[in-house]
Design a protein around this motif. Structure first.
Motif, PDB file in Angstrom:
ATOM      1  N   LYS A  45      -0.995   6.288  -5.992  1.00  0.00           N
ATOM      2  CA  LYS A  45      -1.668   5.660  -4.853  1.00  0.00           C
ATOM      3  C   LYS A  45      -2.672   4.610  -5.322  1.00  0.00           C
ATOM      4  O   LYS A  45      -2.701   3.486  -4.792  1.00  0.00           O
ATOM      5  N   ASN A  58       0.860  -1.186   0.000  1.00  0.00           N
ATOM      6  CA  ASN A  58       0.000   0.000   0.000  1.00  0.00           C
ATOM      7  C   ASN A  58       0.894   1.233   0.000  1.00  0.00           C
ATOM      8  O   ASN A  58       2.110   1.149   0.149  1.00  0.00           O
ATOM      9  N   TYR A 107      -0.887  11.053   1.822  1.00  0.00           N
ATOM     10  CA  TYR A 107      -1.337   9.668   1.713  1.00  0.00           C
ATOM     11  C   TYR A 107      -0.534   8.729   2.618  1.00  0.00           C
ATOM     12  O   TYR A 107      -0.941   7.588   2.840  1.00  0.00           O
ATOM     13  N   GLY A 108       0.620   9.182   3.078  1.00  0.00           N
ATOM     14  CA  GLY A 108       1.453   8.357   3.941  1.00  0.00           C
ATOM     15  C   GLY A 108       2.670   7.771   3.271  1.00  0.00           C
ATOM     16  O   GLY A 108       3.400   6.986   3.882  1.00  0.00           O
ATOM     17  N   THR A 140       6.492   7.695   1.673  1.00  0.00           N
ATOM     18  CA  THR A 140       7.792   8.302   1.956  1.00  0.00           C
ATOM     19  C   THR A 140       8.328   8.835   0.636  1.00  0.00           C
ATOM     20  O   THR A 140       8.388   8.097  -0.349  1.00  0.00           O
ATOM     21  N   ASP A 143      -2.140   0.783  -4.265  1.00  0.00           N
ATOM     22  CA  ASP A 143      -3.124   0.206  -3.345  1.00  0.00           C
ATOM     23  C   ASP A 143      -3.931  -0.925  -3.966  1.00  0.00           C
ATOM     24  O   ASP A 143      -4.591  -1.687  -3.249  1.00  0.00           O
ATOM     25  N   LYS A 181       2.769  12.627   0.514  1.00  0.00           N
ATOM     26  CA  LYS A 181       3.046  12.628   1.951  1.00  0.00           C
ATOM     27  C   LYS A 181       1.741  12.545   2.745  1.00  0.00           C
ATOM     28  O   LYS A 181       1.658  11.854   3.770  1.00  0.00           O
ATOM     29  N   GLN A 198       1.408   3.516   2.071  1.00  0.00           N
ATOM     30  CA  GLN A 198       2.159   3.819   3.292  1.00  0.00           C
ATOM     31  C   GLN A 198       3.498   3.075   3.344  1.00  0.00           C
ATOM     32  O   GLN A 198       4.385   3.469   4.094  1.00  0.00           O
ATOM     33  N   ASN A 199       3.624   2.018   2.571  1.00  0.00           N
ATOM     34  CA  ASN A 199       4.866   1.250   2.539  1.00  0.00           C
ATOM     35  C   ASN A 199       5.702   1.561   1.294  1.00  0.00           C
ATOM     36  O   ASN A 199       6.619   0.804   0.963  1.00  0.00           O
TER      37      ASN A 199
END
Length: 198
Positions: free
Chosen positions: A189, A3, A47-48, A50, A193, A45, A5-6
């Protein structure tokens, strides 16, 4: 990477002084793509993800050599450990009727890489109101940032033609560039996802 975030995303606004890129209808690619990239970075950012930007000013990374500047972008992405590399550009053509969004990939890119390019291209066109080019995802083997030594899924988004009045009109304010940048982030994203857990 299962996802957003990773996911590590390296955002590369193309060109930079002394190589300003395309120009037309009062716009310069170097400046337009930095605005788009900044908005993309902010949204990713949020969205989480890096993220890391290749450049944050009008200057290229290496101002003495274009070849070394391009090498520095790929090396920076690899050092960062990016999963996704997105280089942001604007197009230009002799014919002012040429228009639309296209996304470039290396011919030997993976199916995931090409699917990512297609998703980003579709969302950028939709959100900006630009057309998708007749071949939305284009294989290009002569672009340094897309070479196979770039370890990330590498795409190069051509966000419209500055030589086209309509396309340029969709990029001629900060707000419009923000829309384009958010669209690139949304495309990344949405694709990431959609992947199964890895």
């Amino acid at each position: 990477m299962a996802n957003i975030q990773n996911t590590k995303v390296y955002i590369d606004p193309g060109h930079g002084t002394p190589w300003p890129g395309a120009s037309g209808n009062g716009l310069i690619e170097r400046d337009v793509v930095l605005k788009i990239a900044n908005a993309c970075n902010t949204q990713l950012k949020a969205y989480g993800a890096t993220t890391k930007m290749s450049r944050t000013t009008a200057s290229a990374l290496v101002t003495s050599s274009l070849a070394e500047d391009l090498n520095a972008r790929v090396n920076g992405s690899n050092s960062f450990g990016a999963n996704v590399f997105v280089s942001i550009h604007n197009n230009s053509a002799t014919s002012t009727s040429a228009n639309g969004v296209e996304t470039l990939v290396h011919p030997e890119a993976s199916s995931h890489n090409k699917a990512l390019a297609a998703k980003v291209n579709q969302i950028v066109a939709s959100r900006t109101g630009m057309n998708q080019r007749s071949t939305p995802v284009v294989d290009r083997d002569n672009l340094r940032v897309l070479y196979r030594d770039n370890k990330a899924w590498a795409i190069l988004v051509e966000v419209g033609f500055l030589s086209n009045t309509a396309d340029a009109g969709k990029l001629n304010t900060d707000a419009k560039c923000t829309t384009a940048g958010k669209a690139i982030a949304e495309g990344i994203k949405n694709y990431v996802d959609s992947l199964p857990l890895m």
